[in-house]
Design an enzyme around this catalytic site. Structure first.
Site, mmCIF file in Angstrom:
data_model
loop_
_atom_site.group_PDB
_atom_site.id
_atom_site.type_symbol
_atom_site.label_atom_id
_atom_site.label_comp_id
_atom_site.label_asym_id
_atom_site.label_seq_id
_atom_site.Cartn_x
_atom_site.Cartn_y
_atom_site.Cartn_z
ATOM 1 N N THR A 89 -7.596 4.321 -12.615
ATOM 2 C CA THR A 89 -8.522 3.441 -12.900
ATOM 3 C C THR A 89 -8.835 2.431 -11.713
ATOM 4 O O THR A 89 -8.205 2.629 -10.643
ATOM 5 C CB THR A 89 -7.956 2.641 -14.115
ATOM 6 O OG1 THR A 89 -6.921 1.694 -13.656
ATOM 7 C CG2 THR A 89 -7.293 3.496 -15.313
ATOM 8 N N ASP A 90 -9.817 1.595 -11.955
ATOM 9 C CA ASP A 90 -10.075 0.528 -10.944
ATOM 10 C C ASP A 90 -8.769 -0.277 -10.509
ATOM 11 O O ASP A 90 -8.358 -0.561 -9.571
ATOM 12 C CB ASP A 90 -11.154 -0.414 -11.397
ATOM 13 C CG ASP A 90 -12.419 0.457 -11.187
ATOM 14 O OD1 ASP A 90 -12.558 1.572 -10.713
ATOM 15 O OD2 ASP A 90 -13.508 0.061 -11.738
ATOM 16 N N CYS A 91 -8.007 -0.422 -11.420
ATOM 17 C CA CYS A 91 -6.622 -1.495 -11.444
ATOM 18 C C CYS A 91 -5.736 -0.526 -11.090
ATOM 19 O O CYS A 91 -4.786 -1.063 -10.408
ATOM 20 C CB CYS A 91 -6.413 -2.194 -12.550
ATOM 21 S SG CYS A 91 -6.747 -1.515 -14.080
ATOM 22 N N TYR A 92 -5.668 0.603 -11.439
ATOM 23 C CA TYR A 92 -4.396 1.546 -11.128
ATOM 24 C C TYR A 92 -5.014 2.915 -10.559
ATOM 25 O O TYR A 92 -5.170 3.899 -11.286
ATOM 26 C CB TYR A 92 -3.890 1.820 -12.559
ATOM 27 C CG TYR A 92 -2.915 0.770 -13.114
ATOM 28 C CD1 TYR A 92 -1.870 0.359 -12.375
ATOM 29 C CD2 TYR A 92 -3.418 0.275 -14.172
ATOM 30 C CE1 TYR A 92 -0.926 -1.022 -12.990
ATOM 31 C CE2 TYR A 92 -2.737 -0.900 -14.729
ATOM 32 C CZ TYR A 92 -1.591 -1.288 -14.385
ATOM 33 O OH TYR A 92 -0.925 -2.317 -14.670
#
Ligand code: SF4
Ligand code: SF4
Lengths: 131, 500
Positions: B129-132
């Site tokens: 994901t964008d954060c992970y």
């Protein structure tokens, strides 16, 4: 005590055990035997009364077989054993029992190396001994 | 008498005057002093149990990697843990099997290895994901490298457990161990006289917040366990504790041959003796606890009860079943249950363990342990069998059988006596073999006599397993007079499963 008889292919056709029983008049109990196919020789695990071991060993050796004494037919790893006793009820010869303090003890003289306890043990603490 | 409070007891622990005994010592004390006298004399009774508790597992938090990952799937030493939690949290269950080693190694062994300080290989995958952003992670850790490692067991410490034997004619491999055919042995579980819940069967001191001995560390009861069944004396508890405090001696991975893995969990519960009622309950002995002996040869939810026995009889090493003396063996360790009760007693005497009273006791009423609600009919043999089964009379020839099979275009031909009873079975393959060896005359010489059969009322799943175990593809269905009612084949079952 338990001994293992190792026979080479040239003497496998002979009725070795029968000959030795007749000669020594010692009652031998065969726990298991394994004869390899064509020319591989074989092994026989035999229970011999302690005091007659020398006589029996000599009779076999005279016929060209080699003998190893099996110190422990079943080996228990005490670090893994939790003394549950699960192994007790599957043993056909009553080798395993509880001591008064509920730890397990083995009367290995009676073991026929069937391996039932090895399969039962939930903690992989047992194995069938090799000589 | 006016009871004691938990504060009184804890004050005595602090000043070293506390009087603690194990649940094994208590029956004699109560017999001698009576419940009132015993309650005055004794402050705490310690209990213990050490056995297989499959509903066990642990939460752990690995700490964030760089770049970070939100694990979608994770394996510890090749055993999958549940990762449907926040990024690097997961839960490993004791009975999950290793992908590569199967039953030999499972979640229970991972937990044991963590506690023993061994290195554990971690493999995780994610969708990113964008954060992970990270998608794959491989690392090796020990228990010291990770943040929390919290044992959390939804069902532990069964009050008592049913006894197992096997009246069928084949060896069974179960969570009660190897069960030899023809009631060849009996296995049981539970600590009897030392059983934590049996020593406080009305849960006056056990419930959410009770501090306990958990696998060598201090843990807590967090409420009723799953399948808690107080009405039938099958109470259970949920427990929690810090894996980092635990001792490998009391957390042991186990494999039940042919069944799977489980965790041997050591639990000791201190029972504060607040009043005479509690003292009286802790006087329970092995002779007071009765359990059912069940026939595991019947693979159904309700197994036939063969008799009832007490723990005293079980611990004698032999029990009588249908007139025969059968050897018993425990699956749980009484030796170690005793060690746990003893160790807990030690802790309290040394002032390193203070018992607590629960914030909420285990429920004694209002809980019911229901069987599963199943929707849709469970198909039975009767639903799928070919009813117009063709059979052949005993005494005919191989050629006759060959003709019947050719005409009917099927593979299995039951052989019946002149009274219509099943006496054997013959397959197209048997006939081919016989013809090849030029054995064309008597059918009796080549048929299989020990025929594996099914009953019309049996659920399909049980018959499917029987076919698999015997490595055969059809079973004659017989009534109780051995008359052939039909035949069920693995094809019939596959078709049914495809429809389900
Ligand atoms: S190998 Fe067989 S005979 Fe020997 S102890 Fe184990 S179960 Fe008993
Ligand atoms: S079954 Fe295994 S762990 Fe249990 S007492 Fe026997 S050897 Fe020990």
């Amino acid at each position: 005590m338990k001994i293992t008889l190792h026979v080479t292919p040239d003497i496998t056709p002979r009725p070795l055990v029968a000959e030795v029983i007749l000669e020594t008049r010692v009652l031998l109990n065969i726990d298991w035997a394994s004869v390899k196919p064509k020319g591989g020789g074989g092994e026989v695990a035999i229970d011999v009364p302690h005091d007659q071991y020398d006589q029996v060993a000599a009779a076999f050796e005279k016929r060209g077989a080699t003998i190893t004494a099996l110190v422990q037919p079943v080996i228990k790893d005490d670090d893994e054993c939790v003394n549950c006793g699960a192994c007790i009820s599957v043993c056909p010869t009553g080798v395993i029992s509880f001591r008064d303090d509920w730890s397990v003890q083995m009367d290995l003289e009676k073991c026929v190396q069937c391996g039932a306890c090895v399969t039962m043990c939930p903690h992989a603490a047992l194995k069938v001994g090799k000589y | 008498m006016a009871g004691k409070t938990i504060e009184d007891i804890n004050a005595k622990i602090a000043d070293g005057s506390v009087h603690v005994v194990t649940a094994e010592e208590m029956p004699d004390i109560v017999a001698e002093l009576g419940p009132d006298g015993a309650a005055k004399e004794i402050d705490i009774v310690t209990t213990g149990t050490f056995g297989a508790m499959c509903s066990s597992g642990a939460f752990f938090n690995l700490g964030h990697s760089d770049p970070p990952i939100k694990m979608q799937k994770v394996w510890l030493n090749d055993v999958e843990a549940y990762a449907g939690l926040a990024a690097i949290d997961a839960y490993i269950g004791a009975s999950q099997l290793s992908k590569s080693r199967g039953m030999e190694y499972g979640g229970a062994h991972v937990i044991e290895d963590l506690v023993a300080g061994k290195s554990i290989d971690i493999h995780a995958t994610a969708y990113g994901t964008d954060c992970y952003p990270r998608k794959v992670l491989d690392t090796t850790v020990t228990i010291d490298d990770i943040n929390q490692a919290t044992m959390c067991n939804p069902r532990n410490g069964y009050q008592k457990y049913n006894v197992a034997t096997n009246c069928s004619d084949r060896t069974l491999y179960t969570y009660m161990g190897t069960l030899l055919p023809d009631c060849g042995n009996v296995t049981y579980s539970g600590a009897g006289v030392l059983s934590p819940i049996y020593n406080d069967p009305t849960y006056q001191t056990i419930g959410l917040g009770s501090r306990i001995f958990l696998c060598g560390g201090q843990g807590y009861v967090t409420g009723q366990g799953t399948q808690h069944d107080p009405a039938n004396n099958f109470a259970t508890m949920m427990v929690q504790g810090d894996l980092k405090q635990m001792d490998k001696k009391y957390v042991r991975g186990a494999t039940f041959h042919g069944y799977g893995t489980s965790l041997y969990v050591g639990i000791g519960i201190p029972i504060p003796i607040l009043n005479a009622d509690i003292a009286k309950a802790t006087a329970v002995t092995d002779a007071d606890i009765t359990v059912d002996v069940l026939d595991y040869g019947v693979a159904r939810r309700s197994r036939p009860v063969l008799r009832q026995v007490t723990y005293e009889e079980l611990k004698s090493g032999m029990i009588d079943i249908n007139g025969r003396e059968i050897t018993t063996s425990p699956m749980s360790s009484f030796h170690d249950a005793r060690a746990i009760a003893g160790e807990l007693k030690d802790w309290i005497q040394k002032g390193t363990f203070y018992p607590t009273l629960p914030v909420e006791r285990l429920p004694g009423t209002g809980v019911e342990c229901k069987p599963m609600k199943q929707i849709g009919e469970q198909p039975t043999v009767a639903d799928v069998i070919a009813k117009r089964v063709i059979t052949i009379q005993q005494g005919l020839t191989v050629e006759d059988a060959a003709k019947v099979i050719m005409e009917g275009n099927f593979n299995h031909l039951p052989v019946v006596s002149d009274k219509g009873r099943l006496v054997g079975i013959i397959t197209a393959w048997d006939i081919a073999k016989a013809v090849a060896k030029n054995k064309r005359d008597k059918l009796d010489d080549i048929m299989t006599r020990a025929v594996v059969t099914a009953d019309a009322n049996e659920p399909i799943d049980i018959v499917a397993r029987r076919l698999e175990q015997h490595n055969i593809s059809a079973l004659p269905v017989v009534d109780k007079h051995s008359r052939v009612m039909g035949i069920i084949t693995s094809d019939d079952i596959s078709k049914l499963v495809a429809r389900r």
